[in-house]
Design a protein around this motif. Structure first.
Motif, short mmCIF file in Angstrom:
data_model
loop_
_atom_site.label_atom_id
_atom_site.label_comp_id
_atom_site.label_asym_id
_atom_site.label_seq_id
_atom_site.Cartn_x
_atom_site.Cartn_y
_atom_site.Cartn_z
N THR A 150 0.70 -1.02 -0.16
CA THR A 150 -0.05 0.07 -0.21
C THR A 150 0.77 1.28 0.09
O THR A 150 1.89 1.23 0.12
N CYS A 151 0.27 2.52 -0.15
CA CYS A 151 1.20 3.36 -0.56
C CYS A 151 1.29 4.15 1.14
O CYS A 151 2.24 5.07 0.66
N ARG A 152 0.06 4.43 1.70
CA ARG A 152 0.56 4.22 2.82
C ARG A 152 -0.80 3.59 4.32
O ARG A 152 -1.67 3.15 3.54
N PRO A 153 -1.12 2.87 5.54
CA PRO A 153 -1.17 2.16 5.90
C PRO A 153 -2.55 2.36 5.25
O PRO A 153 -3.81 1.56 5.73
N ASP A 154 -2.82 3.86 5.82
CA ASP A 154 -4.83 4.29 5.45
C ASP A 154 -5.65 4.53 4.31
O ASP A 154 -6.23 5.42 4.73
N CYS A 155 -4.54 4.12 3.30
CA CYS A 155 -5.03 4.56 1.73
C CYS A 155 -6.40 4.12 2.13
O CYS A 155 -6.98 2.70 2.38
N ALA A 156 -7.20 5.00 1.31
CA ALA A 156 -8.52 4.49 0.91
C ALA A 156 -8.98 3.61 -0.19
O ALA A 156 -10.18 3.42 0.09
N GLY A 157 -8.45 3.96 -1.30
CA GLY A 157 -8.46 2.89 -1.84
C GLY A 157 -9.61 3.54 -3.53
O GLY A 157 -8.83 4.27 -3.30
N LEU A 158 -10.01 3.61 -3.68
CA LEU A 158 -10.82 3.78 -4.61
C LEU A 158 -12.48 3.46 -5.10
O LEU A 158 -13.20 2.83 -4.08
#
Length: 210
Positions: A150-158
């Motif tokens: 993941t780009c960062r742990p809390d990435c919200a996605g699409l």
């Protein structure tokens, strides 16, 4: 298969390996306890990685190793640092990272390896006093890579409706959704004739017109 090798029962001669991850161990000799450090940068193979994270073609890796002569062969230990690139498993944005893997592998002398089981595919053998680290680095690096980076742990996605990256559009992003049950009723209402299309409701009206 080599005919001579088949008649004598010996293994066919292997070719000297070549490549940036091949180490020449001839300077060590066969005296147990001899040690030589190897600190260098090399171009890494392009097939290192997984579908979501990999080593970029032409990327340079850093080797910080120690070659040590032992009774059975040459023990190679140390670290390999490789630049990585890939895609976020949630939002599919590109990302970059640095992978560091620990190596500890024994490369057997050919005469020592001949005494071992031929079914043991994990045995590494020196060929003309050269140790090919490519398969060792590949196994260590691939096992160390995350399956879902993941780009960062809390990435919200699409967004599941429009595909927008949720971290870019903000928390108020939404789409109007109709209840499928009401949609079915709406369809029935459209199919039901109304007004003049229905005709007279009282069957006696038709008799009066006659």
């Amino acid at each position: 298969m080599n005919v001579t090798a088949a008649m004598t029962g010996s293994q066919p001669r292997r070719r000297t390996p070549k490549g940036p991850l091949v180490l020449d161990t001839r300077e060590l000799g066969r005296r147990p306890g001899s040690m030589r450090p190897v600190r260098t940068q090399v171009e890494l193979p392009a097939d290192l990685g997984t579908e979501m994270m990999w080593v970029a073609p032409g990327a340079t890796g850093t080797l910080d190793l120690r070659l040590e002569s032992v009774i059975e062969g040459v023990l190679v230990s140390g670290t390999v640092v490789a630049p990585l690139q890939g895609e976020c498993a949630r939002c599919l944005e590109g990302l970059s990272d640095v992978g560091t893997v620990e190596l500890r592998e024994l490369f057997y002398y050919p005469d020592r390896a001949a005494d071992m089981s031929q079914e043991d595919e994990d045995v590494r053998v020196l060929v003309d006093d050269h140790a090919d680290l490519a398969p060792v680095v590949r196994d260590a690096l691939v096992l160390d890579l995350p399956l879902s980076p993941t780009c960062r742990p809390d990435c919200a996605g699409l967004c599941v409706d429009c595909g927008a990256r949720l971290d870019d559009v903000g928390p108020d992003h939404s789409h109007a959704r109709s209840d499928p049950r009401w949609a079915a009723l709406s369809g029935l209402a459209q199919d039901t004739p109304t007004g003049a299309e229905q005709g007279p409701l009282d069957p006696d009206e038709n008799k009066e017109k006659e």
